[in-house]
Scaffold this motif. Structure first.
Motif, PDB file in Angstrom:
ATOM      1  N   LEU A   1     -19.111 -11.899  30.807  1.00 49.23           N
ATOM      2  CA  LEU A   1     -18.505 -11.083  29.749  1.00 49.23           C
ATOM      3  C   LEU A   1     -18.068 -12.003  28.618  1.00 49.23           C
ATOM      4  O   LEU A   1     -17.259 -12.902  28.829  1.00 49.23           O
ATOM      5  N   ILE A   2     -18.580 -11.792  27.432  1.00 50.14           N
ATOM      6  CA  ILE A   2     -18.239 -12.642  26.283  1.00 50.14           C
ATOM      7  C   ILE A   2     -18.063 -11.750  25.057  1.00 50.14           C
ATOM      8  O   ILE A   2     -18.838 -10.819  24.826  1.00 50.14           O
ATOM      9  N   VAL A   3     -17.040 -12.053  24.268  1.00 46.52           N
ATOM     10  CA  VAL A   3     -16.845 -11.429  22.951  1.00 46.52           C
ATOM     11  C   VAL A   3     -16.665 -12.558  21.952  1.00 46.52           C
ATOM     12  O   VAL A   3     -15.776 -13.403  22.115  1.00 46.52           O
ATOM     13  N   GLN A   4     -17.495 -12.580  20.923  1.00 46.32           N
ATOM     14  CA  GLN A   4     -17.450 -13.686  19.960  1.00 46.32           C
ATOM     15  C   GLN A   4     -17.866 -13.174  18.590  1.00 46.32           C
ATOM     16  O   GLN A   4     -18.680 -12.251  18.468  1.00 46.32           O
ATOM     17  N   GLU A   5     -17.306 -13.781  17.546  1.00 44.21           N
ATOM     18  CA  GLU A   5     -17.677 -13.415  16.180  1.00 44.21           C
ATOM     19  C   GLU A   5     -18.744 -14.374  15.657  1.00 44.21           C
ATOM     20  O   GLU A   5     -18.668 -15.577  15.899  1.00 44.21           O
ATOM     21  N   VAL A   6     -19.711 -13.814  14.931  1.00 47.00           N
ATOM     22  CA  VAL A   6     -20.759 -14.633  14.322  1.00 47.00           C
ATOM     23  C   VAL A   6     -21.005 -14.147  12.904  1.00 47.00           C
ATOM     24  O   VAL A   6     -20.736 -12.989  12.573  1.00 47.00           O
ATOM     25  N   LYS A   7     -21.515 -15.049  12.070  1.00 45.33           N
ATOM     26  CA  LYS A   7     -21.912 -14.687  10.709  1.00 45.33           C
ATOM     27  C   LYS A   7     -23.420 -14.522  10.677  1.00 45.33           C
ATOM     28  O   LYS A   7     -24.161 -15.397  11.125  1.00 45.33           O
ATOM     29  N   LEU A   8     -23.846 -13.366  10.154  1.00 44.34           N
ATOM     30  CA  LEU A   8     -25.259 -13.033  10.185  1.00 44.34           C
ATOM     31  C   LEU A   8     -25.572 -12.134   9.009  1.00 44.34           C
ATOM     32  O   LEU A   8     -24.828 -11.192   8.721  1.00 44.34           O
ATOM     33  N   LEU A   9     -26.656 -12.445   8.275  1.00 43.56           N
ATOM     34  CA  LEU A   9     -27.087 -11.629   7.126  1.00 43.56           C
ATOM     35  C   LEU A   9     -25.947 -11.445   6.121  1.00 43.56           C
ATOM     36  O   LEU A   9     -25.730 -10.359   5.588  1.00 43.56           O
ATOM     37  N   ASN A  10     -25.162 -12.522   5.902  1.00 46.50           N
ATOM     38  CA  ASN A  10     -24.035 -12.505   4.968  1.00 46.50           C
ATOM     39  C   ASN A  10     -22.959 -11.504   5.385  1.00 46.50           C
ATOM     40  O   ASN A  10     -22.219 -10.980   4.547  1.00 46.50           O
ATOM     41  N   LYS A  11     -22.895 -11.214   6.669  1.00 45.68           N
ATOM     42  CA  LYS A  11     -21.897 -10.305   7.214  1.00 45.68           C
ATOM     43  C   LYS A  11     -21.246 -10.953   8.435  1.00 45.68           C
ATOM     44  O   LYS A  11     -21.736 -11.957   8.951  1.00 45.68           O
ATOM     45  N   VAL A  12     -20.156 -10.341   8.874  1.00 40.67           N
ATOM     46  CA  VAL A  12     -19.472 -10.821  10.071  1.00 40.67           C
ATOM     47  C   VAL A  12     -19.641  -9.764  11.164  1.00 40.67           C
ATOM     48  O   VAL A  12     -19.345  -8.587  10.954  1.00 40.67           O
ATOM     49  N   PHE A  13     -20.137 -10.209  12.327  1.00 41.48           N
ATOM     50  CA  PHE A  13     -20.352  -9.301  13.448  1.00 41.48           C
ATOM     51  C   PHE A  13     -19.533  -9.769  14.650  1.00 41.48           C
ATOM     52  O   PHE A  13     -19.393 -10.969  14.895  1.00 41.48           O
ATOM     53  N   GLN A  14     -19.017  -8.789  15.393  1.00 40.14           N
ATOM     54  CA  GLN A  14     -18.436  -9.072  16.703  1.00 40.14           C
ATOM     55  C   GLN A  14     -19.551  -8.839  17.725  1.00 40.14           C
ATOM     56  O   GLN A  14     -20.102  -7.741  17.818  1.00 40.14           O
ATOM     57  N   VAL A  15     -19.904  -9.870  18.475  1.00 41.44           N
ATOM     58  CA  VAL A  15     -20.996  -9.778  19.439  1.00 41.44           C
ATOM     59  C   VAL A  15     -20.414  -9.737  20.848  1.00 41.44           C
ATOM     60  O   VAL A  15     -19.618 -10.598  21.226  1.00 41.44           O
ATOM     61  N   LYS A  16     -20.819  -8.720  21.618  1.00 40.97           N
ATOM     62  CA  LYS A  16     -20.404  -8.603  23.016  1.00 40.97           C
ATOM     63  C   LYS A  16     -21.632  -8.790  23.911  1.00 40.97           C
ATOM     64  O   LYS A  16     -22.662  -8.160  23.674  1.00 40.97           O
ATOM     65  N   LYS A  17     -21.480  -9.646  24.904  1.00 39.09           N
ATOM     66  CA  LYS A  17     -22.535  -9.810  25.909  1.00 39.09           C
ATOM     67  C   LYS A  17     -22.005  -9.344  27.252  1.00 39.09           C
ATOM     68  O   LYS A  17     -20.940  -9.795  27.702  1.00 39.09           O
ATOM     69  N   ILE A  18     -22.746  -8.435  27.890  1.00 37.22           N
ATOM     70  CA  ILE A  18     -22.347  -7.905  29.189  1.00 37.22           C
ATOM     71  C   ILE A  18     -23.538  -8.041  30.128  1.00 37.22           C
ATOM     72  O   ILE A  18     -24.559  -7.368  29.939  1.00 37.22           O
ATOM     73  N   GLU A  19     -23.419  -8.914  31.103  1.00 39.26           N
ATOM     74  CA  GLU A  19     -24.493  -9.092  32.083  1.00 39.26           C
ATOM     75  C   GLU A  19     -24.339  -8.083  33.214  1.00 39.26           C
ATOM     76  O   GLU A  19     -23.241  -7.857  33.718  1.00 39.26           O
ATOM     77  N   LEU A  20     -25.453  -7.450  33.596  1.00 39.59           N
ATOM     78  CA  LEU A  20     -25.457  -6.501  34.704  1.00 39.59           C
ATOM     79  C   LEU A  20     -25.991  -7.208  35.948  1.00 39.59           C
ATOM     80  O   LEU A  20     -27.034  -7.861  35.897  1.00 39.59           O
ATOM     81  N   ARG A  21     -25.253  -7.056  37.052  1.00 37.43           N
ATOM     82  CA  ARG A  21     -25.656  -7.716  38.289  1.00 37.43           C
ATOM     83  C   ARG A  21     -25.687  -6.730  39.444  1.00 37.43           C
ATOM     84  O   ARG A  21     -24.909  -5.776  39.484  1.00 37.43           O
ATOM     85  N   GLN A  22     -26.615  -6.965  40.356  1.00 38.66           N
ATOM     86  CA  GLN A  22     -26.696  -6.181  41.565  1.00 38.66           C
ATOM     87  C   GLN A  22     -26.988  -7.130  42.722  1.00 38.66           C
ATOM     88  O   GLN A  22     -27.984  -7.856  42.712  1.00 38.66           O
ATOM     89  N   GLN A  23     -26.033  -7.144  43.686  1.00 39.61           N
ATOM     90  CA  GLN A  23     -26.146  -8.050  44.823  1.00 39.61           C
ATOM     91  C   GLN A  23     -26.321  -9.499  44.364  1.00 39.61           C
ATOM     92  O   GLN A  23     -27.238 -10.209  44.761  1.00 39.61           O
ATOM     93  N   GLU A  24     -25.402  -9.910  43.449  1.00 38.95           N
ATOM     94  CA  GLU A  24     -25.339 -11.281  42.939  1.00 38.95           C
ATOM     95  C   GLU A  24     -26.564 -11.693  42.119  1.00 38.95           C
ATOM     96  O   GLU A  24     -26.741 -12.857  41.790  1.00 38.95           O
ATOM     97  N   LYS A  25     -27.423 -10.732  41.779  1.00 37.35           N
ATOM     98  CA  LYS A  25     -28.610 -11.052  40.989  1.00 37.35           C
ATOM     99  C   LYS A  25     -28.550 -10.317  39.655  1.00 37.35           C
ATOM    100  O   LYS A  25     -28.276  -9.128  39.608  1.00 37.35           O
TER     101      LYS A  25
END
Length: 476
Positions: free
Chosen positions: A226-250
């Motif tokens: 789980l990560i939440v981070q701000e990045v600059k992209l296309l002259n804009k500011v975006f909040q980027v969230k990454k959510i990994e889905l796991r099933q049985q540790e995979k």
């Protein structure tokens, strides 16, 4: 738990004072016992300097059951998107119990949060307890038709359910779903539009998301699920969230969500600029008042007629009382609010110190909460308190050279009441009205929309001031 780590993290990432950190460290010393007693992982989170996130400064795993975490999370940031109960407690000072949450390693837990409070009831951090309920949930899930539910949910997610509009299609956020190898499997219309700003071709299926947005490569490669981070992209500011889905540790896939926060950050920048401008104005007003006070002191040193000296002293006290308002604003974190206790204490101590120069032994005590009031009201309150305490020093102890002054102030709903009580000679209604009391009445009635009463007590005098903290009628 290493107390030096707690101290280092608090000094580096928070605005906590030394006494606050000492309180945190006292609690941290008992974390292992709390963890063992409750058979749960426990943590201490403290708000960061910016107030947007929280930092985990301490943790303890139970020795009486299996830990929910394989890796330490001390020093990692907690985000409101994934820890709403923690941020609710940090902001309100209220506890939250048995709230469903997901750990940074993807486990479902029952989370309880209580505030850690320091002096003056300030919230210093949050004590968090997490109990693993994964097995309980698995037993519930086995009783459901998993295959049918999974197929239905997949159809809804991908927008294949009878070609009807679904929630991801209507969201403003750009949503991407990546396969295990990072290739694009799905994106909603907002995500498609974002890609087309870079590549008008639009054939994104099976391509790498990093090829469109290289700036997120580090986010996708990070081991955190789980990560939440701000990045600059296309002259804009975006909040980027990454959510990994796991099933049985995979890992079975990854959600990446882009939220455009450019407008929000621009408004924050404008507020910061305005805050800096306001503080600069307060600084200049304070300097100007101190300059006027210095000129009055210089004139007094050069010599004055004895009958004029008292008027210069009174004027000097009024100017320094107003200057105290701006000194307290500049010494605190607020842009335009004043701590009432500190203001009254500063004015009172200054006046009593002057009384000592006249061989009067007068003690003064203060009783009240650290309420915040706006600077415009604080200026009027400063003048009122100055006149009331100065009135005690000047008139209550005219014939005697020792005494006591008590200042009480408390808030009831939206009403503030201030009382100045002395054990001196006692007020006489027949006494000639003074300029000081005229100033008090004018300030209370016209500037604060309040009321003022002065009366003789059994021993001494009681002066009472009441006014609303917001504009309106005072409740008598």
């Amino acid at each position: 738990m290493n107390n030096s780590t707690v101290t280092e993290l608090c000094f580096l990432h928070t605005n906590l004072l030394e006494e606050d950190i000492k309180r945190i460290k006292e609690l941290v010393a008992n974390l292992p016992l709390i963890a063992d007693l409750n058979k749960a992982n426990v943590f201490v989170d403290c708000p960061t300097k910016e107030g947007k996130h929280a930092i985990v400064v301490a943790e303890a795993a139970p020795s009486t059951t299996k830990s929910n975490y394989k890796k330490s999370v001390v020093g990692k940031f907690a985000y409101e998107a994934f820890e709403p109960a923690v941020f609710y407690t940090l902001r309100t000072g209220k506890p939250m119990f048995l709230n469903r949450a997901v750990t940074q390693e993807g486990k479902t837990v029952d989370q309880s949060v209580v505030p850690i409070k320091g002096a003056d009831d300030r919230v210093l951090g949050a004590l968090i307890m997490e109990k693993d309920i994964s097995e309980h949930l698995q037993r519930q899930q086995k009783m459901e038709a998993l295959s049918e539910a999974t197929e239905a949910l997949s159809g809804i997610l991908m927008g294949l359910a009878e070609n009807r509009p679904i929630i991801p299609e209507m969201l403003e956020e750009s949503i991407f779903f990546l396969e295990q190898d990072g290739k694009l499997l799905y994106c909603n219309p907002s995500g498609t539009n974002l890609i087309q700003e870079i590549d008008e071709d639009g054939s994104w299926i099976g391509k790498s998301l990093v090829s469109y947005f290289p700036v997120i490569e580090a986010i996708l490669k990070a081991s955190d699920e789980l990560i939440v981070q701000e990045v600059k992209l296309l002259n804009k500011v975006f909040q980027v969230k990454k959510i990994e889905l796991r099933q049985q540790e995979k890992m079975t896939g990854t959600f990446v969500i882009f939220k455009n926060i450019t407008e929000l950050r621009e408004k924050e920048r404008e507020l910061i600029v305005k805050s800096v401008a306001i503080r600069e104005i307060h600084h200049r007003v304070k300097n100007n008042l101190q300059t006027v006070a210095s000129l009055l002191r210089l004139q007094m040193r050069r010599g004055l007629p004895e009958e004029s000296k008292v008027h210069f002293v009174e004027s000097l006290n009024r100017i320094t009382s107003i200057a105290s308002v701006y000194e307290i604003i500049l010494s605190g974190s607020s842009v335009d609010d004043v701590d009432l206790f500190k203001l009254i204490e500063k004015i009172g101590n200054t006046l009593i110190l002057e009384a000592e120069h006249e061989n009067k032994k007068i003690s003064i005590t203060y009783s009240g909460a650290h309420s915040q009031i706006q600077s415009n009201k604080a200026v009027s309150v400063a003048l009122v308190v100055n006149e009331l305490i100065q009135n005690c020093v000047k008139h209550a102890f005219k014939a005697i050279h020792h005494g006591k002054i008590e200042v009480f102030f408390h808030q009831i709903d939206d009403q503030m009441e201030i009382q100045v009580i002395d054990n001196g000679e006692g007020y006489s209604p027949k006494s000639k009205s003074s300029l000081g009391l005229d100033i008090v009445k004018m300030m209370i009635e016209h500037d604060l929309s309040g009321c003022f009463l002065i009366e003789k007590a059994e021993t001494g005098t009681i002066a009472t001031v009441k006014f609303p903290l917001t504009r309106g009628e005072v409740q008598l």
